[in-house]
Design a protein around this motif. Structure first.
Motif, PDB file in Angstrom:
ATOM      1  N   LYS A 131      48.397  -7.136  67.802  1.00  0.00           N
ATOM      2  CA  LYS A 131      47.701  -6.047  68.465  1.00  0.00           C
ATOM      3  C   LYS A 131      46.910  -5.228  67.449  1.00  0.00           C
ATOM      4  N   PHE A 132      47.530  -4.914  66.322  1.00  0.00           N
ATOM      5  CA  PHE A 132      46.876  -4.170  65.253  1.00  0.00           C
ATOM      6  C   PHE A 132      46.027  -5.137  64.441  1.00  0.00           C
ATOM      7  N   PRO A 133      44.693  -5.006  64.489  1.00  0.00           N
ATOM      8  CA  PRO A 133      43.812  -6.016  63.908  1.00  0.00           C
ATOM      9  C   PRO A 133      43.892  -6.090  62.387  1.00  0.00           C
ATOM     10  N   ILE A 138      41.712  -6.628  60.179  1.00  0.00           N
ATOM     11  CA  ILE A 138      40.641  -6.013  59.393  1.00  0.00           C
ATOM     12  C   ILE A 138      41.025  -4.601  58.934  1.00  0.00           C
ATOM     13  N   ARG A 139      41.995  -3.991  59.587  1.00  0.00           N
ATOM     14  CA  ARG A 139      42.428  -2.644  59.215  1.00  0.00           C
ATOM     15  C   ARG A 139      43.726  -2.640  58.399  1.00  0.00           C
ATOM     16  N   TRP A 140      44.225  -3.818  58.023  1.00  0.00           N
ATOM     17  CA  TRP A 140      45.426  -3.891  57.204  1.00  0.00           C
ATOM     18  C   TRP A 140      45.102  -3.581  55.750  1.00  0.00           C
ATOM     19  N   ASN A 141      46.138  -3.217  55.008  1.00  0.00           N
ATOM     20  CA  ASN A 141      46.078  -3.204  53.557  1.00  0.00           C
ATOM     21  C   ASN A 141      47.339  -3.888  53.041  1.00  0.00           C
ATOM     22  N   GLU A 142      47.557  -3.870  51.754  1.00  0.00           N
ATOM     23  CA  GLU A 142      48.700  -4.588  51.195  1.00  0.00           C
ATOM     24  C   GLU A 142      50.023  -4.040  51.712  1.00  0.00           C
ATOM     25  N   GLU A 143      50.062  -2.745  52.041  1.00  0.00           N
ATOM     26  CA  GLU A 143      51.303  -2.148  52.533  1.00  0.00           C
ATOM     27  C   GLU A 143      51.601  -2.548  53.973  1.00  0.00           C
ATOM     28  N   THR A 144      50.557  -2.798  54.759  1.00  0.00           N
ATOM     29  CA  THR A 144      50.764  -3.114  56.175  1.00  0.00           C
ATOM     30  C   THR A 144      50.847  -4.607  56.438  1.00  0.00           C
ATOM     31  N   ARG A 145      50.386  -5.431  55.488  1.00  0.00           N
ATOM     32  CA  ARG A 145      50.499  -6.885  55.664  1.00  0.00           C
ATOM     33  C   ARG A 145      51.966  -7.274  55.628  1.00  0.00           C
ATOM     34  N   ILE A 153      41.493   9.883  61.625  1.00  0.00           N
ATOM     35  CA  ILE A 153      42.457   8.815  61.362  1.00  0.00           C
ATOM     36  C   ILE A 153      41.896   7.890  60.286  1.00  0.00           C
ATOM     37  N   PRO A 154      42.687   7.501  59.287  1.00  0.00           N
ATOM     38  CA  PRO A 154      42.209   6.579  58.244  1.00  0.00           C
ATOM     39  C   PRO A 154      41.711   5.271  58.838  1.00  0.00           C
ATOM     40  N   LYS A 155      40.748   4.642  58.178  1.00  0.00           N
ATOM     41  CA  LYS A 155      40.181   3.382  58.674  1.00  0.00           C
ATOM     42  C   LYS A 155      41.100   2.196  58.418  1.00  0.00           C
ATOM     43  N   VAL A 156      41.919   2.260  57.371  1.00  0.00           N
ATOM     44  CA  VAL A 156      42.815   1.146  57.051  1.00  0.00           C
ATOM     45  C   VAL A 156      44.212   1.680  56.737  1.00  0.00           C
ATOM     46  N   GLY A 157      45.190   0.769  56.805  1.00  0.00           N
ATOM     47  CA  GLY A 157      46.560   1.139  56.491  1.00  0.00           C
ATOM     48  C   GLY A 157      47.378   1.427  57.735  1.00  0.00           C
ATOM     49  N   LYS A 158      48.639   1.734  57.520  1.00  0.00           N
ATOM     50  CA  LYS A 158      49.592   1.942  58.612  1.00  0.00           C
ATOM     51  C   LYS A 158      49.119   3.004  59.600  1.00  0.00           C
ATOM     52  N   GLU A 159      48.595   4.113  59.096  1.00  0.00           N
ATOM     53  CA  GLU A 159      48.158   5.201  59.965  1.00  0.00           C
ATOM     54  C   GLU A 159      46.950   4.820  60.820  1.00  0.00           C
ATOM     55  N   ALA A 160      46.189   3.806  60.386  1.00  0.00           N
ATOM     56  CA  ALA A 160      44.996   3.398  61.126  1.00  0.00           C
ATOM     57  C   ALA A 160      45.341   2.870  62.510  1.00  0.00           C
ATOM     58  N   GLU A 161      46.546   2.366  62.679  1.00  0.00           N
ATOM     59  CA  GLU A 161      46.928   1.804  63.979  1.00  0.00           C
ATOM     60  C   GLU A 161      46.851   2.856  65.083  1.00  0.00           C
TER      61      GLU A 161
END
Length: 305
Positions: free
Chosen positions: A199-201, A203-210, A270-278
């Motif tokens: 659900k969370f795309p 393209i908005r992940w970073n190393e912490e959210t992968r 809201i940040p564009k990438v990372g956990k908070e981006a969801e």
């Protein structure tokens, strides 16, 4: 992967992809498939593509997944796509990599998209190559006699390939947990073509959210993180999410300007990438199609009373 090159090519016939060899780089624990990719217009590209690549969490275990993966990334190996990749990445380094005075010379050699060992003299060339990998690039390696050669692949930074690898056990469990229903069509007519879609795309992940997808993931977590789509809709969603990431315009499912939370604009707080981006994805139909459909149905029912 216990299968012969001949058997692989039988599986790959009509795909425009010829398998030349499967090989392993023991030093890096990476596995490669040497291929020739032939486009519809006759343009050919030959090189090595990793199918076990720890940096991006790519671990392909069977021929069917290899076929799906190579088919998904074939579009990046056209003459036009390669030229576009080179132009955009040169611009990216010029505008964003100031201070990389040493590493940029390695990049300038790799961006030729050819096997090379012609790098500048350096006390730690491996570190320079690693620096480039950490920027999100996919780099293949091989031995040519005593020389170590590298090949930069024209795959978008971050390995945004359009195809995610799951173990067969996890995929089977996800399909069962989600009742083998294509959430886009609300149908179970074509169960065999369904894929677990994040659900969370990506393209908005970073190393912490992968994160990994363990076979023992609880059913509640599967339902929270995934929905089932066919490959066509999965690709369509990726393009919608990419456009949202680039423009801030959230995707409209079926062209309907309805969001169960938020508006058609990405919340700039809201940040564009990372956990908070969801949090910025919540409310979009593509993020959770079932919840979006249920919300719209409730709105229709309310209007009819």
């Amino acid at each position: 992967m216990k299968i012969s090159v001949e058997e692989l090519n039988e599986l790959f016939k009509s795909s425009g992809i010829e398998i030349l060899e499967l090989r392993e780089d023991l030093k890096s624990s990476e596995k490669y498939v040497d291929v020739r990719i032939i486009q519809d217009n006759g343009y050919e590209w030959a090189g090595s593509i990793p199918y076990f690549y720890r940096r991006t969490g790519l671990f392909i275990e069977n021929p069917e997944d290899l076929l799906a993966y190579l088919t998904a990334i074939k579009k990046f190996f056209t003459k036009e796509s390669i030229a576009k990749f080179q132009k955009e990445e040169k611009k990216f380094w010029k505008e964003n990599m100031k201070g990389s005075d040493v590493t940029i010379h390695f990049f300038n050699e790799l961006i030729k998209i050819k096997w090379t060992s012609n790098f500048p003299q350096n006390d730690n060339p491996q570190r320079r190559i690693q620096d480039i990998k950490e920027k999100g690039y996919t780099i293949a390696s091989r031995r040519n006699g005593r020389k170590a050669e590298r090949l930069l692949l024209p795959i978008p930074r971050g390995a945004e390939t359009g195809y995610e690898i799951f173990s067969s056990a996890f995929r089977k469990k996800a399909l069962k947990t989600l009742n083998e229903i294509n959430v886009y069509e609300l149908s179970s007519a074509n169960k065999h073509g369904l894929l677990p879609d994040h659900k969370f795309p990506e393209i908005r992940w970073n190393e912490e959210t992968r994160a990994e997808n363990p076979d023992e993931m609880p059913d509640t977590e599967i339902k929270e993180k995934f929905q089932l789509l066919d490959n066509q809709r999965n690709q369509q969603k990726r393009e919608v999410c990419r456009k949202c990431f680039q423009t801030g315009e959230r995707g409209k499912l079926f062209g309907l300007n309805y969001f169960y939370k938020g508006t058609d604009k990405w919340d700039t707080k809201i940040p564009k990438v990372g956990k908070e981006a969801e949090k910025g994805c919540v409310g979009c139909g593509w993020y959770d199609i079932e919840k979006w459909r249920n919300g719209l149905n409730k709105l229709i029912e309310k209007s009819q009373k």
